[in-house]
Design an enzyme around this catalytic site. Structure first.
Site, PDB file in Angstrom:
ATOM      1  N   ASP A 317     -41.392 169.527  57.399  1.00 11.04           N
ATOM      2  CA  ASP A 317     -42.305 168.417  57.151  1.00 11.04           C
ATOM      3  C   ASP A 317     -42.021 167.836  55.782  1.00 11.04           C
ATOM      4  O   ASP A 317     -41.609 168.558  54.878  1.00 11.04           O
ATOM      5  CB  ASP A 317     -43.748 168.912  57.170  1.00 11.04           C
ATOM      6  CG  ASP A 317     -44.301 168.943  58.579  1.00 11.04           C
ATOM      7  OD1 ASP A 317     -43.730 168.253  59.438  1.00 11.04           O
ATOM      8  OD2 ASP A 317     -45.285 169.658  58.801  1.00 11.04           O
ATOM      9  N   GLU A 358     -55.308 162.257  50.162  1.00 12.64           N
ATOM     10  CA  GLU A 358     -55.016 160.851  49.905  1.00 12.64           C
ATOM     11  C   GLU A 358     -56.318 160.074  49.709  1.00 12.64           C
ATOM     12  O   GLU A 358     -56.467 159.306  48.761  1.00 12.64           O
ATOM     13  CB  GLU A 358     -54.220 160.235  51.072  1.00 12.64           C
ATOM     14  CG  GLU A 358     -52.800 160.746  51.215  1.00 12.64           C
ATOM     15  CD  GLU A 358     -52.692 162.014  52.050  1.00 12.64           C
ATOM     16  OE1 GLU A 358     -53.750 162.619  52.366  1.00 12.64           O
ATOM     17  OE2 GLU A 358     -51.567 162.419  52.378  1.00 12.64           O
ATOM     18  N   SER A 389     -56.453 159.913  61.481  1.00 18.25           N
ATOM     19  CA  SER A 389     -55.748 160.810  62.400  1.00 18.25           C
ATOM     20  C   SER A 389     -54.264 160.458  62.358  1.00 18.25           C
ATOM     21  O   SER A 389     -53.896 159.311  62.101  1.00 18.25           O
ATOM     22  CB  SER A 389     -56.295 160.693  63.821  1.00 18.25           C
ATOM     23  OG  SER A 389     -55.639 159.650  64.497  1.00 18.25           O
TER      24      SER A 389
HETATM   25  N1  ATP Z   1     -56.176 159.366  54.591  1.00 19.67           N
HETATM   26  C1  ATP Z   1     -55.434 158.432  55.140  1.00 19.67           C
HETATM   27  N2  ATP Z   1     -55.986 157.261  55.517  1.00 19.67           N
HETATM   28  C2  ATP Z   1     -55.235 156.320  56.081  1.00 19.67           C
HETATM   29  N3  ATP Z   1     -53.934 156.417  56.318  1.00 19.67           N
HETATM   30  C3  ATP Z   1     -53.319 157.534  55.942  1.00 19.67           C
HETATM   31  C4  ATP Z   1     -54.028 158.605  55.332  1.00 19.67           C
HETATM   32  N4  ATP Z   1     -53.156 159.609  55.083  1.00 19.67           N
HETATM   33  C5  ATP Z   1     -51.965 159.182  55.517  1.00 19.67           C
HETATM   34  N5  ATP Z   1     -52.036 157.948  56.036  1.00 19.67           N
HETATM   35  C6  ATP Z   1     -50.968 157.165  56.632  1.00 19.67           C
HETATM   36  O1  ATP Z   1     -50.574 157.785  57.846  1.00 19.67           O
HETATM   37  C7  ATP Z   1     -49.197 158.141  57.807  1.00 19.67           C
HETATM   38  C8  ATP Z   1     -48.982 159.432  58.520  1.00 19.67           C
HETATM   39  O2  ATP Z   1     -49.588 160.495  57.832  1.00 19.67           O
HETATM   40  P1  ATP Z   1     -49.350 161.987  58.263  1.00 19.67           P
HETATM   41  O3  ATP Z   1     -50.194 162.865  57.445  1.00 19.67           O
HETATM   42  O4  ATP Z   1     -49.401 162.122  59.731  1.00 19.67           O
HETATM   43  O5  ATP Z   1     -47.834 162.213  57.915  1.00 19.67           O
HETATM   44  P2  ATP Z   1     -47.210 162.436  56.478  1.00 19.67           P
HETATM   45  O6  ATP Z   1     -48.206 163.158  55.647  1.00 19.67           O
HETATM   46  O7  ATP Z   1     -46.680 161.171  55.962  1.00 19.67           O
HETATM   47  O8  ATP Z   1     -45.989 163.331  56.791  1.00 19.67           O
HETATM   48  P3  ATP Z   1     -46.014 164.879  57.155  1.00 19.67           P
HETATM   49  O9  ATP Z   1     -45.682 164.899  58.609  1.00 19.67           O
HETATM   50  O10 ATP Z   1     -44.970 165.453  56.311  1.00 19.67           O
HETATM   51  O11 ATP Z   1     -47.400 165.409  56.852  1.00 19.67           O
HETATM   52  C9  ATP Z   1     -48.867 158.216  56.330  1.00 19.67           C
HETATM   53  O12 ATP Z   1     -47.533 157.949  56.093  1.00 19.67           O
HETATM   54  C10 ATP Z   1     -49.761 157.102  55.763  1.00 19.67           C
HETATM   55  O13 ATP Z   1     -49.145 155.853  55.915  1.00 19.67           O
END
Ligand code: ATP
Ligand code: K
Ligand code: MG
Length: 707
Positions: A317, A358, A389
């Protein structure tokens, strides 16, 4: 639901990302203490039971040989040679058992500690009844409050609490366990420190995580792995071949006029069959498991450890594994026509109920930089919170006729586009998002994660600006991936983030490939594709989402902090919940395979030299010409045979530390490693007996009556 009285934030799961010493080894792990040999002696004797010995055919043959020579010696009580050989053959068997007992002994202390965590818990069910922990059934709901020991494994279905998991992890800092998220699994035997949770029991008593851990560290659940079975078959075949070869000697010797005693034939056989690896094989396997346990990783099978050694694709990841994982808001950037403060305000509003790191960082930045005070839930009565999500990639709120969203650029743009329909001001269609796109691309190109902020109110739906989330690539990642590459392992970074950010981070970290905007299905498809190409795949995961992929992967490492589903699906659990551990796991697996290979090579090579000690000795009387084979110049036939038998026994003890610690391991390709080991252990195996046997022979020649 009670509010937590602790100040520990959920992402401060104390165990996550705990620094391990630079070489990945815990203090004390892998060190060999000679005292262990003495402590394990009683177990070594217990293992003389033929029903146990038969599982190692090579050593079983030695056991039978020991019995034969002993019987022979009783018939010829004056024959000191027979007695001495018998004694050393018994020692050979004992040394082999000792190797295994020492390897097992290390887990025993750990099992003891775990047992203590298990004893006598009571469970308070939600209906008010109190039952012993041993009478819980799957699906039971139990209440645990501050001070309670959790009576069984399960998932938190209500509440949040800080939990002391030191009973299983050895780490004293508390961790947060809460309902709903990817941090819901609790383990029986751990202790609730604050608050109240309701736990739904997911395992039967006797089959809990701690039970499994105990049988694992004790080696009770140990079964031979496929590689071990293959090697055992090879060793057994060699043994049979030598048995037949030795059996043909008496008629042949008879014909030549020489006389071969039972003692000499048994000694010859034992020297020729691969006793060294036969004796150490199981210790090597146990030690491999143990090295994982030392690093707080539990493998459900030895097979998983072996698979880790053969892995050729590693899925990692991005957030939290390759980067530090505390992705924080660093700036609010408005699109033309809006102000920074407007973006900050909307961003904060959309994040008030967003418990992701975040989300919290957005609230903090808006407060610190723009002096925006946090609004209280009371002021926002009637607000409908939209949780983040991984599938929607958005979060936000609907309040007072205003909808605010923040999230991945593609998702937010789609959300806005869906809303404004034919509105005149957006007549330019997708081009309307041009300004926003420019901002997000700039952030992404630097490896940052852009979150678009958008609203829908009386003026319609529109993008206000961008939140710049910063995350930092962990130190030393490039070197680690370089090492993996040299081992011939491909690393693939997986992220829900956009392709531009993914590319920037992938380049900075030095991974071989990346998969952006990945859904759980994408992960699964990637694993299957790699496996179809004959590759073994390893991955880590924590969420219920990850469970199918964890089950599909050849090595699936579940985080202890994750859900029960993930822990059930994987074949390893990392108690420290450190996703970087996967790299160490692969190294341990490789080291296990290499150690086994090296010692097998050594074992077979070192038997060759014994040929030269014994064959000339056997036939020296009838074929004086054979004496030319006696290149070691051993003092007498008896001394030659005895020296070989003694060396054969001592080499087992001498190699126990190596079997337990593992051979030195460097990240090079399998080919180079093989060549190097053939040179070191093959040649070493050939030469060592010449030196050793000669030395023993010299010592023996000092004993009056020999030589
Ligand atoms: N709290 C949040 N609110 C809104 N959008 C978010 C939030 N956190 C992440 N995102 C958006 O959603 C996307 C996907 O997040 P997700 O956590 O699924 O993956 P990631 O953290 O980028 O990667 P990983 O798979 O390594 O965790 C992020 O790249 C960002 O653009
Ligand atoms: K041997
Ligand atoms: Mg994430």
């Amino acid at each position: 639901m009670s509010t937590p009285t602790t100040t520990l934030a959920p992402d401060q799961d104390a165990s996550a990302g705990r620094p391990t010493p630079p070489d990945g080894r815990r203090v004390g792990a892998g060190l060999f203490d000679p005292r262990q040999l003495v402590q394990s002696l009683p177990d070594a004797f217990r293992k003389l039971d033929p029903r146990v010995m038969i599982k190692t055919p090579v050593m079983f043959v030695v056991l039978v040989g020991s019995v034969l020579t002993t019987v022979f010696s009783f018939k010829n009580p004056g024959d000191w040679f027979g007695w001495t050989v018998s004694a050393w053959l018994w020692l050979t068997v004992l040394f082999a058992n000792l190797a295994e007992a020492v390897a097992e002994g290390r887990g025993k202390a750990q099992a003891e500690t775990l047992r203590r965590a298990k004893t006598g818990t009571v469970a308070r069910k939600v209906d008010g009844t109190v039952v012993p922990g041993t009478e819980l059934r799957i699906g039971d709901l139990v209440v645990c409050e501050a001070g309670d020991v959790i009576p069984g494994d399960g998932d938190v279905v209500e509440g949040v609490a800080s939990v002391d998991e030191s009973a299983i992890t050895g780490e004293s800092a508390p961790v947060i366990r809460e309902s709903g998220g990817d941090r819901s699994a609790v383990t029986g035997g751990t202790k609730v420190l604050s608050d109240r949770i309701v736990v739904k029991i997911t395992t039967r008593p006797g089959e809990t995580f701690i039970d499994r851990m105990i049988s694992l560290v004790e080696g009770a659940a140990r079964q031979k792995t496929p590689n071990e079975i293959a090697l055992s078959i090879l060793l057994a075949s060699l043994t049979i071949a030598f048995l037949l070869a030795v059996a043909t000697l008496p008629p042949f010797a008879d014909h030549a006029g020489a006389e071969l005693s039972v003692v000499v034939l048994v000694a010859l056989l034992v020297c020729l069959i691969p006793t060294t690896i036969g004796a150490l094989l199981s210790a090597i396997g146990i030690a491999g498991m143990d090295r994982l346990v030392q690093r707080n990783v539990l493998a459900t099978s030895g097979r998983a450890v072996e698979a880790a050694g053969d892995v050729s694709t590693l899925l990692l990841d991005k957030t939290g594994t390759i980067t530090l994982g505390n992705r924080r808001a660093a700036a609010f950037l408005p699109v033309p026509g809006t102000t920074e403060a407007e973006v900050a305000d909307a961003a904060q509003l959309s994040s008030l109920a967003d418990e992701t790191p975040e989300g919290r960082s957005v609230v903090v930045l808006a407060k610190e930089r723009y002096g925006l005070r946090e609004r209280h839930q009371g002021e926002l009565a009637g607000a409908e919170w939209i949780e983040f999500s991984a599938r929607t990639r958005m979060s936000g709120v609907d309040v007072d006729g205003r909808k605010v969203r923040k999230g991945a650029a593609s998702s937010v743009i789609a959300w806005v586009a869906e809303r404004h329909g034919e509105a005149a001001r957006h007549a330019r269609g997708p081009e309307a998002f041009q300004d926003a796109r420019e901002l997000t691309d700039r952030i992404a190109a630097e490896g940052g994660t852009p979150l678009l902020v958008a609203v829908e109110d009386a003026d319609g739906a529109r993008v206000l600006g961008v939140i710049h989330l910063k995350d930092v690539v962990k130190d030393g990642m490039r070197e680690r991936f370089g090492e993996l590459r040299r081992m011939g392992i491909k690393t693939v970074m997986i992220t829900g983030d956009n392709p531009l950010t993914a590319k920037a981070i992938a380049e900075e970290a030095g991974v071989d490939d990346f998969l952006a905007e990945a859904t759980p299905e994408d992960k699964m498809a990637l694993i299957k594709r790699e496996q179809a190409g004959g590759k073994l795949v390893a991955m880590t995961g924590d969420g219920t989402n990850d469970a199918p992929a964890l089950a599909q992967a050849d090595v699936g490492v579940a985080m202890n902090s994750g859900t029960s589903a993930a822990k059930e699906a994987g074949n390893m659990v990392d108690l420290d919940s450190d996703p970087t551990k996967l790299i160490e796991i692969v190294e341990i697996g490789k080291q296990l395979l290499i150690t086994r290979g090296a010692l097998t090579t050594f074992s077979i090579a070192n038997d060759v030299a014994k040929y030269f000690a014994i064959i000339p000795a056997l036939f020296a009387a009838v074929y004086p010409g054979l004496d030319r084979l006696n290149i070691m110049g051993l003092s007498s036939p008896d001394s030659a045979i005895l020296s070989a038998v003694i060396f054969n026994a001592l080499i087992i003890v001498a190699l126990v530390p190596l079997a337990l610690k593992g051979v030195r391991y460097r990240p090079v390709s399998a080919d180079r490693m093989l060549r190097r080991n053939l040179a070191v252990y093959g040649l070493g195996g050939l030469i060592a007996p010449f030196v050793g046997i000669k030395l023993i022979d010299l010592l023996l020649s000092l004993v009056p009556g020999i030589g």
